[in-house]
Design an enzyme around this catalytic site. Structure first.
Site, PDB file in Angstrom:
ATOM      1  N   ARG A  48      -3.572   8.892  -5.275  1.00 37.59           N
ATOM      2  CA  ARG A  48      -4.178   7.970  -6.223  1.00 37.59           C
ATOM      3  C   ARG A  48      -4.388   8.679  -7.564  1.00 37.59           C
ATOM      4  NH1 ARG A  48      -8.887   3.889  -4.749  1.00 37.59           N
ATOM      5  NH2 ARG A  48      -9.285   2.955  -6.768  1.00 37.59           N
ATOM      6  N   LYS A  60       0.869  -1.183   0.000  1.00 37.33           N
ATOM      7  CA  LYS A  60       0.000   0.000   0.000  1.00 37.33           C
ATOM      8  C   LYS A  60       0.906   1.234   0.000  1.00 37.33           C
ATOM      9  CE  LYS A  60      -4.056   2.091   2.175  1.00 37.33           C
ATOM     10  NZ  LYS A  60      -3.706   3.429   1.815  1.00 37.33           N
ATOM     11  N   ARG A 120      -8.695  11.033  -6.920  1.00 34.54           N
ATOM     12  CA  ARG A 120      -9.747  10.134  -6.429  1.00 34.54           C
ATOM     13  C   ARG A 120     -11.095  10.823  -6.258  1.00 34.54           C
ATOM     14  NH1 ARG A 120      -9.313   7.846  -0.795  1.00 34.54           N
ATOM     15  NH2 ARG A 120     -11.483   8.358  -0.844  1.00 34.54           N
ATOM     16  N   LYS A 148      -7.678  -2.830   3.448  1.00 34.49           N
ATOM     17  CA  LYS A 148      -6.355  -2.277   3.746  1.00 34.49           C
ATOM     18  C   LYS A 148      -5.959  -2.676   5.160  1.00 34.49           C
ATOM     19  CE  LYS A 148      -8.683   2.097   4.559  1.00 34.49           C
ATOM     20  NZ  LYS A 148      -8.827   3.506   4.246  1.00 34.49           N
TER      21      LYS A 148
HETATM   22  P1  ATP Z   1      -6.091   5.718   3.081  1.00 36.09           P
HETATM   23  O1  ATP Z   1      -6.310   7.084   3.663  1.00 36.09           O
HETATM   24  O2  ATP Z   1      -5.925   4.630   4.075  1.00 36.09           O
HETATM   25  O3  ATP Z   1      -5.081   5.694   1.980  1.00 36.09           O
HETATM   26  P2  ATP Z   1      -8.304   5.980   1.352  1.00 36.09           P
HETATM   27  O4  ATP Z   1      -9.609   6.331   2.006  1.00 36.09           O
HETATM   28  O5  ATP Z   1      -7.532   6.987   0.608  1.00 36.09           O
HETATM   29  O6  ATP Z   1      -7.418   5.275   2.430  1.00 36.09           O
HETATM   30  P3  ATP Z   1      -8.982   3.396   0.578  1.00 36.09           P
HETATM   31  O7  ATP Z   1      -9.674   2.906  -0.609  1.00 36.09           O
HETATM   32  O8  ATP Z   1      -9.659   3.244   1.860  1.00 36.09           O
HETATM   33  O9  ATP Z   1      -8.594   4.886   0.293  1.00 36.09           O
HETATM   34  O10 ATP Z   1      -7.560   2.701   0.667  1.00 36.09           O
HETATM   35  C1  ATP Z   1      -6.892   2.390  -0.500  1.00 36.09           C
HETATM   36  C2  ATP Z   1      -6.064   3.552  -1.004  1.00 36.09           C
HETATM   37  O11 ATP Z   1      -4.705   3.182  -0.939  1.00 36.09           O
HETATM   38  C3  ATP Z   1      -6.370   3.838  -2.442  1.00 36.09           C
HETATM   39  O12 ATP Z   1      -7.324   4.857  -2.565  1.00 36.09           O
HETATM   40  C4  ATP Z   1      -5.034   4.211  -3.037  1.00 36.09           C
HETATM   41  O13 ATP Z   1      -4.902   5.611  -3.064  1.00 36.09           O
HETATM   42  C5  ATP Z   1      -4.005   3.679  -2.066  1.00 36.09           C
HETATM   43  N1  ATP Z   1      -3.183   2.568  -2.566  1.00 36.09           N
HETATM   44  C6  ATP Z   1      -1.846   2.456  -2.420  1.00 36.09           C
HETATM   45  N2  ATP Z   1      -1.396   1.306  -2.922  1.00 36.09           N
HETATM   46  C7  ATP Z   1      -2.467   0.651  -3.428  1.00 36.09           C
HETATM   47  C8  ATP Z   1      -2.633  -0.610  -4.070  1.00 36.09           C
HETATM   48  N3  ATP Z   1      -1.609  -1.422  -4.281  1.00 36.09           N
HETATM   49  N4  ATP Z   1      -3.877  -0.951  -4.434  1.00 36.09           N
HETATM   50  C9  ATP Z   1      -4.932  -0.146  -4.225  1.00 36.09           C
HETATM   51  N5  ATP Z   1      -4.834   1.043  -3.604  1.00 36.09           N
HETATM   52  C10 ATP Z   1      -3.620   1.454  -3.197  1.00 36.09           C
END
Ligand code: ATP
Length: 589
Positions: free
Chosen positions: A265, A260, A280, A433
């Site tokens: 993103r 991760k 995102r 995650k």
């Molecule tokens: P966080 O704040 O924990 O990053 P989030 O709310 O932005 O979470 P989530 O969908 O809950 O988003 O967690 C996945 C996020 O992690 C994705 O939105 C992406 O930006 C990031 N990410 C990093 N590496 C990966 C991966 N290998 N696959 C998918 N998502 C990934």
């Protein structure tokens, strides 16, 4: 349809808190519209003119609007400001001002023909569009004059909502999911088509287009809506787990793990040499990353693709991924070239959503990974996310530790079953995650919904904030904690500037049993860490889902981490379900 009719509908919506009633009120009005105006109506009803990814926004400053009101009504700016401060809502202020004005003009029999003009919705939309697109020298003045011209000709009730749209605070409590439901009712007479409309919306993030298709060709036309290059797909989000056992259990004993990466993103759309990058949210971030654009051109084997990954700051001499704070500095509109030099980035790709002329949303994960390696070749700056299929907790822990050693924040677990589709627009269980900070203190992305004024050094600013999580089931924000720790003086200054214009009466999308001295439009998301989640009769997070009906969940010892979460919509904040899950898993331990 006349804008007056839409204004009456907004006025009715303002008066109710009940979701079903709101849907019916809106559907009743939408019924009377036709396909070439329905797109505009949907955007106005969400308080905007275009989908977010188009990047054309009104958002006039209050000062400019007050100038326009002064021009339109002949009232002094000072007097308008005083009324505004008293009422606390610029829309209501405008309504009141114009009502007074029309009474005076009726008395003096000076009402002109122009004032009787009934504006079509499309006409109002077009004038607002013109205002939004004015730029360059003297544009502020032109915006004020054009707005003043419009306000002087519309009815007080219409002006109430025009002004709110112009400042980006419509406040009628309608968000995209309620709107889709109302569209379904208006056109088909039932809510049953909502999932189909949602599917279409998730695949192209353009609710106006979905509405137009529905009104033009009925539900059959909506079914035909597919992924389109350069229309962002609403991103899939992950649930969270807090142990390797839980991770494996969620996937029935086998899953894929990926690092991760802690960055930004990005969803990349490419057709030949045309490339667009979306965040995102989704917003268009192409101009902020011309370097990523180049890297993709070098790495792409196929011509037409939509792929996803994480942009991270990268130090190539040390061969090391740098912390999130570095790449966050690349999110700027100015001095882009200088920042490219200062903060080089690379992209770790993890998904493909379109290739070989087909949407890949319904393709299973393992197949999507395979396609990704067919359509992209790895280069110095474009890599595939590190990945491994595992079936035991030992391997998860080894991989997890490797991820941390490689400057990642944890791992993503991904479903490898045939059902492992890309759940666009959803926070589903196909992805979970598992982060380092779930073992240490938890962090949460929470929405600021209220505040209290500070004392002493913090006087004149907000000193503590009421934070909420999002409950997508009921489409509400639920209170989770107050936070006052962790803010620097500078943070408080910035937050005051951001939040002051968002202050308002209690928003109907907020579920709270606490009376907050100040309420805000739920828009600003911040990251907070806390020591423990406990039950609390005061907070509404997960209320009704715990052992005792009267209990909600609250965060103990909350502290602002210093991270403003700018690349996220309020509805993408930590969800009630995530918090509930963390609470349950920690309680079990
Ligand atoms: P966080 O704040 O924990 O990053 P989030 O709310 O932005 O979470 P989530 O969908 O809950 O988003 O967690 C996945 C996020 O992690 C994705 O939105 C992406 O930006 C990031 N990410 C990093 N590496 C990966 C991966 N290998 N696959 C998918 N998502 C990934």
């Amino acid at each position: 349809m006349k804008f007056n009719e839409l204004s009456k509908c907004y006025f009715e919506l303002e008066k109710t808190q009940k979701k079903l009633e709101m849907i019916d009120i809106l559907a009743d009005t939408l019924k009377h519209s036709v396909s070439d105006e329905i797109g505009k109506i949907t955007f106005l009803t969400l308080g905007k003119l275009y989908p977010d990814f188009v990047g054309i926004k009104l958002m006039l400053a209050e000062k400019m609007v007050i100038k326009a009101l002064s021009l339109a009504t002949g009232t002094s700016e000072k007097s308008i400001m005083n009324t505004f401060e008293e009422i606390g809502d610029l829309g209501k202020t405008t309504h009141q001002l114009l009502e007074k004005k029309s009474q005076t003009s009726l008395l003096s029999f000076t009402q002109t023909k122009e004032e009787d003009k009934e504006y079509e919705i499309s006409e109002v939309w077009e004038i607002l569009d013109k205002i939004a697109k004015m730029s360059g020298e003297g544009s502020a003045d032109k915006k004020i004059k054009t707005l003043a011209g419009l306000i002087s000709k519309v009815k007080p009730l219409e002006a109430r909502f025009i002004i709110r749209i112009v400042i980006g605070q419509l406040r009628i409590g309608i968000e995209s999911h309620l709107l889709l439901e109302a569209l379904s009712v208006s056109k088909t007479g039932s809510r049953e088509s909502k999932p189909l409309l949602e599917r279409a919306y998730n695949s192209n993030a353009d609710i106006g287009f979905v509405a137009e298709q529905l009104y033009e060709g009925g539900i059959e036309a909506v079914k035909q809506i597919e992924v389109r290059l350069f229309n962002p797909i609403r991103v899939m989000l992950a649930q969270r787990v807090s142990s390797s056992e839980e991770l494996l259990e969620k996937f029935g004993g086998k899953c894929s793990l990926e690092y991760k990466y802690d960055g930004l993103r990005v969803q990349i759309h490419k057709k030949g040499d045309d490339i667009k990058l979306f965040s995102r949210k989704p917003e268009d971030i192409t101009n902020q990353f011309p370097d990523v654009n180049r890297f993709i051109k070098e790495a792409a084997i196929e011509d037409e693709i939509i792929i996803e990954g994480e942009i991270v700051a990268y130090d190539s001499t040390k061969e090391k991924i740098l912390p999130f704070q570095q790449v966050a500095q690349r999110k700027r509109k100015y001095d882009v070239d200088q920042k490219i030099e200062e903060i080089p980035v690379r992209v770790y790709l993890f998904d493909v959503l379109y290739c070989y002329n087909e949407s890949r949303l319904d393709t299973e994960y393992i197949e999507r990974r395979k396609l990704l390696t067919e359509i992209i070749k790895e280069t110095e700056n474009i890599k595939f996310s590190h990945q491994l299929v595992v079936d035991n907790t030992d391997d998860i822990e080894i991989f997890f530790n490797q991820a941390l050693e490689n400057s990642c924040e944890g791992v993503m677990g991904k479903d490898v079953s045939p059902d492992s589709i890309y759940q666009a627009g959803a926070r589903g269980w196909n992805w979970v995650k598992f982060k380092q900070d779930y073992i240490l203190p938890d962090t949460f992305d929470l929405v600021i919904i209220g505040a209290d004024y500070g004392k002493g050094k913090r006087a004149g600013k907000y000193g503590t904030f009421l934070l909420g999580c999002y409950n997508p089931e009921n489409l509400v924000y639920q209170t989770f904690t107050w936070v006052g720790a962790g803010f620097s003086d500078e943070d408080l200054d910035i937050l005051y500037k951001m939040l002051k214009p968002l202050s308002r009466d209690k928003p109907k999308e907020v579920e709270s049993e606490i009376e907050s001295p100040v309420w805000f439009d739920p828009q600003i998301v911040i990251e907070v860490e806390g020591a423990e989640i406990t039950v609390s009769p005061m907070h509404t997070c997960a209320k009704g889902e715990l052992e005792r009906e009267s209990d909600g969940l609250a965060l103990r010892f909350p502290r602002f981490t210093g991270k403003m979460v700018e690349d996220r919509l309020a509805e993408q904040a930590t969800s009630t379900e995530e918090i509930h899950q963390i609470y349950l898993s920690k309680k079990d331990k």
